[in-house]
Design a protein around this motif. Structure first.
Motif, mmCIF file in Angstrom:
data_model
loop_
_atom_site.group_PDB
_atom_site.id
_atom_site.type_symbol
_atom_site.label_atom_id
_atom_site.label_comp_id
_atom_site.label_asym_id
_atom_site.label_seq_id
_atom_site.Cartn_x
_atom_site.Cartn_y
_atom_site.Cartn_z
ATOM 1 N N VAL A 41 -7.667 0.463 2.724
ATOM 2 C CA VAL A 41 -6.460 1.347 1.196
ATOM 3 C C VAL A 41 -5.542 2.216 2.911
ATOM 4 N N LYS A 42 -5.690 3.338 3.771
ATOM 5 C CA LYS A 42 -6.072 4.030 4.008
ATOM 6 C C LYS A 42 -4.604 3.292 4.959
ATOM 7 N N LYS A 43 -5.385 2.472 5.601
ATOM 8 C CA LYS A 43 -4.303 1.603 6.657
ATOM 9 C C LYS A 43 -3.036 1.069 5.488
ATOM 10 N N ARG A 44 -3.386 0.739 4.919
ATOM 11 C CA ARG A 44 -1.982 0.121 3.819
ATOM 12 C C ARG A 44 -1.117 2.052 3.438
ATOM 13 N N LEU A 45 -1.331 2.694 3.276
ATOM 14 C CA LEU A 45 -0.546 4.160 2.588
ATOM 15 C C LEU A 45 -0.287 4.497 4.125
ATOM 16 N N ILE A 46 -0.983 4.167 5.147
ATOM 17 C CA ILE A 46 -0.586 4.853 6.094
ATOM 18 C C ILE A 46 0.683 4.104 6.378
ATOM 19 N N ASP A 47 1.302 2.684 6.922
ATOM 20 C CA ASP A 47 2.021 1.962 7.007
ATOM 21 C C ASP A 47 3.367 2.120 5.876
ATOM 22 N N GLY A 48 2.821 2.434 4.957
ATOM 23 C CA GLY A 48 3.637 3.035 3.844
ATOM 24 C C GLY A 48 4.138 1.799 2.733
ATOM 25 N N SER A 49 3.035 1.013 3.281
ATOM 26 C CA SER A 49 3.643 -0.762 2.054
ATOM 27 C C SER A 49 3.242 -0.738 0.708
ATOM 28 N N LEU A 50 1.803 -0.089 0.321
ATOM 29 C CA LEU A 50 0.978 0.648 -1.088
ATOM 30 C C LEU A 50 2.341 1.709 -1.513
ATOM 31 N N ILE A 51 3.114 1.871 -1.339
ATOM 32 C CA ILE A 51 3.707 3.181 -1.612
ATOM 33 C C ILE A 51 5.349 2.727 -2.117
ATOM 34 N N ALA A 52 5.975 2.156 -0.865
ATOM 35 C CA ALA A 52 7.343 1.526 -1.061
ATOM 36 C C ALA A 52 7.074 0.664 -1.664
ATOM 37 N N GLY A 53 5.958 -0.465 -2.185
ATOM 38 C CA GLY A 53 6.271 -1.437 -2.674
ATOM 39 C C GLY A 53 5.961 -1.201 -4.049
ATOM 40 N N ASN A 54 6.022 -0.628 -4.740
ATOM 41 C CA ASN A 54 5.160 -0.470 -5.966
ATOM 42 C C ASN A 54 6.057 1.074 -7.049
ATOM 43 N N LYS A 55 6.732 0.953 -7.735
ATOM 44 C CA LYS A 55 7.283 1.633 -9.014
ATOM 45 C C LYS A 55 6.151 2.866 -9.448
ATOM 46 N N HIS A 56 5.122 2.603 -9.520
ATOM 47 C CA HIS A 56 3.808 3.994 -10.378
ATOM 48 C C HIS A 56 2.849 3.327 -9.161
ATOM 49 N N LEU A 57 2.047 4.175 -8.718
ATOM 50 C CA LEU A 57 1.057 3.998 -7.328
ATOM 51 C C LEU A 57 -0.300 5.339 -8.287
#
Length: 424
Positions: free
Chosen positions: A252-268
């Motif tokens: 999960v850390k990898k996807r948070l660091i590259d920003g994909s999880l944060i940018a790809g969802n309205k609420h996370l």
């Protein structure tokens, strides 16, 4: 100062005229978890702005402090006073928006005026009846709008910010009982119209002043009402499926660091087990995204309720007793209990509903406990995001407290991503 236009009146509320507001003497007050309690000289429960002003004036004349309380969800000493206490729950009504006070040409379709003591649950129902909704909210709906705004309560939404960001106007009883209407520099109120109707009140339209009062923990006066900017009713889809949820923190850390999880969802939101089980920290990733009315009503592919077992365990007295008992009797097994609880809330199919129902955590709100929030930047330090460093420190601290002192968390901790507020 003409008494007929001194206060911003509420047409459907009765006035007590010259009668002084009633109160209870030597009232014992406790917050929701009973870790803050005081014995006040006078405990008031006003129902109008007029009564609130009289209380403040009386406090000044008697050289007493006066503090407002709502649902008592603050665990700090900010509400402590042995003088006068004002319970806001009787001031809990929507107020008809006075459009005659506003600037010409402003769109008022999405403006709503409410008293300070209205709980979010009641406010949400009121807005929903008008096909409207708050932009954002926290996971609990029994707080008052006063408490939510004054403490900068937030949910998730990296582009949305806390509930306080929706406020466009504040009506406040300040020092000596003076009534203020406080807005940003480009506020919605026409100064000339306001002065003509309420010559005894003070309109302040200043960014610094507004941002000082907006999130002030009750230290700038007692807020009587607020005007909120809302939006049209909308629906959210909540995903907590096993493919994403049953994940290691390192992944999960990898996807948070590259920003994909944060940018790809309205609420996370990301839940993390503070303890390693079989060599890794389990994570539960919750994604909430907007769907159309058509998708919600016609496609009919979503669950209309959350996991029934989760709701039962969290919402029943049996579940409460069992949960407390397990952590109390077997503290060393807390890491495993937390792991199991995270598995229970995984949803095989998405849950969808009106926005305020999906944002609400549900029956888990019935469990009383203590929590702390840490605000960490999304910016980087030496090539590493601040909040990632924060998570690593929390994990190290949890491990140290477990090994050296035998102290355990009783729940996962969560990462919520929210936009900043201009409030000071």
């Amino acid at each position: 100062m003409p008494s007929t236009n001194f206060l911003e009146s509420v047409p459907d509320r009765t006035s007590h005229g010259n009668k002084n507001p009633s109160y209870k003497k030597n009232f014992h007050w406790e917050n929701c978890v009973k870790n803050q309690n005081v014995d006040t000289k006078r405990y008031y429960k006003p129902g109008t702005l007029e009564e609130l002003v009289k209380i403040v004036k009386t406090a000044v004349s008697m050289k007493q402090r006066v503090r407002a309380v709502a649902s008592g969800h603050s665990f700090t000493e900010i509400l402590q006073t042995n003088d006068f206490m004002v319970d806001t729950h009787s001031m809990d009504k929507p107020i008809e928006l006075d459009r005659d006070l506003l600037r010409e040409g402003d769109d008022t379709k999405f403006l709503v005026h409410v008293e300070n003591g209205i709980r979010l649950r009641k406010l949400n129902k009121h807005l929903d009846s008008k096909k409207l909704a708050l932009y954002n909210m926290g996971a609990y709906d029994m707080q008052t709008i006063l408490g939510v705004i004054s403490t900068s309560t937030h949910g998730t939404g990296v582009k949305l910010g806390p509930v306080a960001n929706s406020v466009v106007s504040i009506i406040l009883a300040g020092e000596g009982g003076q009534v203020y209407r406080i807005e940003s520099k480009e506020g919605i109120t026409d100064p000339d119209k306001y002065e003509m109707k309420y010559p005894g009140n003070i309109l302040i339209q200043d960014d610094d002043f507004f941002n000082s009062v907006l999130v002030s923990m009750g230290c700038m006066g007692i807020i009587y009402s607020v005007i909120l900017k809302v939006r049209e009713r909308f629906y959210l889809k909540e995903d907590r499926d096993g493919d994403i949820s049953d994940t290691h923190w390192t992944e999960v850390k990898k996807r948070l660091i590259d920003g994909s999880l944060i940018a790809g969802n309205k609420h996370l939101e990301v839940w993390i087990n503070p303890y390693e089980i079989k060599g890794y920290h389990r994570c539960l990733v919750t994604k909430r995204n907007e769907i159309t009315d058509f998708e919600f009503r016609v496609k009919n592919v979503f669950r209309r309720a959350r996991n029934w077992l989760q709701e039962f365990i969290a919402g029943s007295w049996i579940g409460d007793i069992v949960t407390r008992g397990l952590f109390y009797l077997f503290p060393k097994h807390s890491p495993f209990f937390i792991d199991i609880s995270m598995k229970v809330v995984i949803q095989k199919s998405p849950y969808a509903n009106k926005s305020f129902k999906v944002m609400n955590l549900g029956a888990a709100n019935n469990i009383k406990g203590f929590a702390s929030d840490y605000g960490l930047s999304l910016e980087e330090k030496d090539g590493i995001k601040h909040f990632i460093l924060g998570v690593d420190k929390i994990l190290a601290n949890a491990d140290e407290m477990k090994n050296k002192k035998g102290i355990y968390h009783s729940a996962p901790f969560s990462l919520r991503f929210v936009n900043k507020s201009n409030a000071f």
